[in-house]
Design an enzyme around this catalytic site. Structure first.
Site, PDB file in Angstrom:
ATOM      1  N   GLU A  51       4.712   5.212   7.770  1.00  0.00           N
ATOM      2  CA  GLU A  51       3.703   5.856   6.918  1.00  0.00           C
ATOM      3  C   GLU A  51       4.091   7.297   6.580  1.00  0.00           C
ATOM      4  O   GLU A  51       4.349   8.111   7.465  1.00  0.00           O
ATOM      5  CB  GLU A  51       2.335   5.824   7.627  1.00  0.00           C
ATOM      6  N   LYS A  58      -1.492  -4.240  15.945  1.00  0.00           N
ATOM      7  CA  LYS A  58      -0.682  -3.070  15.583  1.00  0.00           C
ATOM      8  C   LYS A  58      -1.140  -1.862  16.394  1.00  0.00           C
ATOM      9  O   LYS A  58      -2.339  -1.617  16.518  1.00  0.00           O
ATOM     10  CB  LYS A  58      -0.788  -2.773  14.079  1.00  0.00           C
ATOM     11  N   SER A 111      -8.529   1.804   9.291  1.00  0.00           N
ATOM     12  CA  SER A 111      -9.013   2.493   8.086  1.00  0.00           C
ATOM     13  C   SER A 111     -10.396   1.975   7.705  1.00  0.00           C
ATOM     14  O   SER A 111     -11.065   2.576   6.857  1.00  0.00           O
ATOM     15  CB  SER A 111      -8.035   2.307   6.925  1.00  0.00           C
ATOM     16  N   GLU A 166      -0.223   2.416  17.173  1.00  0.00           N
ATOM     17  CA  GLU A 166       0.443   3.625  16.670  1.00  0.00           C
ATOM     18  C   GLU A 166       1.217   4.316  17.786  1.00  0.00           C
ATOM     19  O   GLU A 166       0.677   4.530  18.872  1.00  0.00           O
ATOM     20  CB  GLU A 166      -0.594   4.606  16.098  1.00  0.00           C
TER      21      GLU A 166
HETATM   22  N1  LIG Z   1      -8.774   4.766   2.421  1.00  0.00           N
HETATM   23  C1  LIG Z   1      -7.751   4.937   3.255  1.00  0.00           C
HETATM   24  N2  LIG Z   1      -6.502   4.779   2.774  1.00  0.00           N
HETATM   25  C2  LIG Z   1      -5.427   4.954   3.587  1.00  0.00           C
HETATM   26  O1  LIG Z   1      -4.290   4.800   3.099  1.00  0.00           O
HETATM   27  C3  LIG Z   1      -5.659   5.289   4.948  1.00  0.00           C
HETATM   28  C4  LIG Z   1      -6.981   5.436   5.398  1.00  0.00           C
HETATM   29  N3  LIG Z   1      -8.004   5.273   4.535  1.00  0.00           N
HETATM   30  N4  LIG Z   1      -7.272   5.759   6.688  1.00  0.00           N
HETATM   31  C5  LIG Z   1      -6.216   5.739   7.658  1.00  0.00           C
HETATM   32  C6  LIG Z   1      -4.968   6.216   7.089  1.00  0.00           C
HETATM   33  C7  LIG Z   1      -4.957   7.672   6.695  1.00  0.00           C
HETATM   34  N5  LIG Z   1      -4.012   7.674   5.620  1.00  0.00           N
HETATM   35  C8  LIG Z   1      -3.683   8.745   4.814  1.00  0.00           C
HETATM   36  C9  LIG Z   1      -4.548   9.806   4.686  1.00  0.00           C
HETATM   37  C10 LIG Z   1      -4.224  10.860   3.850  1.00  0.00           C
HETATM   38  C11 LIG Z   1      -3.045  10.827   3.139  1.00  0.00           C
HETATM   39  C12 LIG Z   1      -2.681  11.911   2.198  1.00  0.00           C
HETATM   40  O2  LIG Z   1      -1.581  11.946   1.705  1.00  0.00           O
HETATM   41  N6  LIG Z   1      -3.630  12.794   1.881  1.00  0.00           N
HETATM   42  C13 LIG Z   1      -3.414  13.826   0.887  1.00  0.00           C
HETATM   43  C14 LIG Z   1      -4.637  13.981   0.007  1.00  0.00           C
HETATM   44  C15 LIG Z   1      -4.806  12.805  -0.911  1.00  0.00           C
HETATM   45  C16 LIG Z   1      -6.178  12.800  -1.614  1.00  0.00           C
HETATM   46  O3  LIG Z   1      -7.210  12.956  -0.939  1.00  0.00           O
HETATM   47  O4  LIG Z   1      -6.229  12.612  -2.847  1.00  0.00           O
HETATM   48  C17 LIG Z   1      -3.096  15.120   1.560  1.00  0.00           C
HETATM   49  O5  LIG Z   1      -2.415  15.937   0.940  1.00  0.00           O
HETATM   50  O6  LIG Z   1      -3.543  15.318   2.705  1.00  0.00           O
HETATM   51  C18 LIG Z   1      -2.186   9.757   3.288  1.00  0.00           C
HETATM   52  C19 LIG Z   1      -2.513   8.727   4.117  1.00  0.00           C
HETATM   53  C20 LIG Z   1      -3.530   6.345   5.363  1.00  0.00           C
HETATM   54  N7  LIG Z   1      -4.620   5.523   5.848  1.00  0.00           N
HETATM   55  C1  LIG Z   2      -2.686   2.415   6.490  1.00  0.00           C
HETATM   56  C2  LIG Z   2      -2.484   1.196   7.318  1.00  0.00           C
HETATM   57  C3  LIG Z   2      -1.058   0.991   7.685  1.00  0.00           C
HETATM   58  C4  LIG Z   2      -3.354   1.262   8.533  1.00  0.00           C
HETATM   59  O1  LIG Z   2      -2.946   1.469   9.644  1.00  0.00           O
HETATM   60  C5  LIG Z   2      -4.792   1.099   8.312  1.00  0.00           C
HETATM   61  O2  LIG Z   2      -5.204   0.664   7.215  1.00  0.00           O
HETATM   62  O3  LIG Z   2      -5.557   1.376   9.253  1.00  0.00           O
HETATM   63 MG   LIG Z   3      -4.503   1.969  10.990  1.00  0.00          MG
END
Ligand SMILES: Nc1nc(=O)c2c([nH]1)NC[C@@H]1CN(c3ccc(C(=O)N[C@@H](CCC(=O)O)C(=O)O)cc3)CN21
Ligand SMILES: CC(C)C(=O)C(=O)O
Ligand SMILES: [Mg+2]
Length: 270
Positions: free
Chosen positions: A189, A120, A53, A122
């Site tokens: 996740e 880690k 991330s 995926e």
């Molecule tokens: N800043 C950040 N936080 C994270 O938790 C994260 C990253 N980056 N990068 C790698 C992954 C991607 N992740 C994600 C990305 C999107 C959603 C999600 O639920 N997106 C919503 C929109 C949320 C918004 O933008 O307010 C969706 O409905 O797609 C969840 C986890 C978790 N990880």
């Molecule tokens: C969201 C977590 C689990 C991750 O893989 C990341 O931060 O890259």
């Molecule tokens: Mg990651």
């Protein structure tokens, strides 16, 4: 005020497994730099994830796909230098474990160049052979199932995963396979809480949730939970600070002080 007594001893993968056995929840946050890692470690965090991330919050990319092993090494080595107690886990980035041979080469390189404690990866069954080889080399591996952001172009979105019976069964069998393969834990996740509860109950290794309900531990991206990553508000996120506001306000005061000749004052000069 201290709300948690910091850990005294270095935390190992065995510590996390023992915590699950004892029913003690595991706290994990991401970090990508020395000063942040030092703050998390001093506060008593159990584990720091150097997440890919970093692609999003450090480098400003849309996805985690552009992240490279060389970039992960810079972030992870910085975090390791700021950490005394926490278990430091580094994400292997997209494309760095497409087969066992390449996976081992990159895993060994990240371990040697960063001094981190674990890696880690995926995926489930499709990476089981690679995970097994890396574990056989003596490198602790954490799995990551459910929403696997490195496969975003395959799925086309960040929606809820494993939300039907067939996908839920696949996730459960992947989780069991990863445990058999030797993983010391698994990130779950954005999957239904009912599923992660079942997975957590069936495994003896800890599950770490992010949008995964009540797991054996929780992880968040540090910039998100500190309110520094403005505009990202998934349902699973709880924010504990408003660094975006606080930093913007501080920078604004600095600019004003420079412009009106308040800074530097006499005691701030030689
Ligand atoms: N800043 C950040 N936080 C994270 O938790 C994260 C990253 N980056 N990068 C790698 C992954 C991607 N992740 C994600 C990305 C999107 C959603 C999600 O639920 N997106 C919503 C929109 C949320 C918004 O933008 O307010 C969706 O409905 O797609 C969840 C986890 C978790 N990880
Ligand atoms: C969201 C977590 C689990 C991750 O893989 C990341 O931060 O890259
Ligand atoms: Mg990651």
């Amino acid at each position: 005020m201290s709300v948690h007594t910091p850990a005294k001893k270095k935390i190992t993968v065995q510590t996390l497994i023992d915590m699950k056995r004892r029913g003690e929840k595991i706290s994990m946050l991401t970090a990508y730099d020395f000063t942040t890692a030092r703050i998390l470690d001093e506060a008593g965090i159990d584990s720091i994830l150097v997440g890919d991330s970093a692609a999003n919050v450090m480098a400003g990319y849309e996805t985690t796909v552009p992240m490279t092993v060389d970039e992960m090494i810079v972030y992870a080595a910085s975090v390791v230098r700021g950490t005394e107690h926490a278990l430091v886990i580094c994400d292997m980035p997209f494309g760095s474990y497409t087969n066992p041979t390449q996976g081992i080469d990159n895993a060994v390189r990240i371990m040697q160049k960063t001094g981190c404690d674990a890696l880690k990866l995926e995926g489930g069954a499709e990476i089981a052979d690679t995970v097994r080889k890396i574990v056989e080399m003596g490198i602790p591996v954490m799995g990551h199932l459910g929403l696997t952001p490195q496969s975003i172009h395959k799925f086309g979105g960040y929606g809820l995963r494993a939300n039907n019976e067939q996908e839920a069964e696949k996730l459960m069998s992947d989780a069991k396979l990863l445990e058999e393969t030797g993983c010391f834990g698994i990130v779950l996740e954005k999957i239904p809480a009912s599923l992660s509860e079942k997975v957590s109950a069936q495994l003896s290794i800890p599950t770490i949730g992010i949008g995964g309900g009540m797991c054996d531990g929780q992880v968040l991206v540090v910039d998100d939970m500190l309110g520094k990553n403005n505009g990202f508000h998934p349902k699973f996120l709880r924010t504990y600070a408003d660094l975006h506001r606080d930093m913007a306000e501080a920078v604004g005061r600095y600019i004003a002080d420079v412009k009106n000749r308040d800074f530097p004052n006499i005691s701030e000069q030689y």
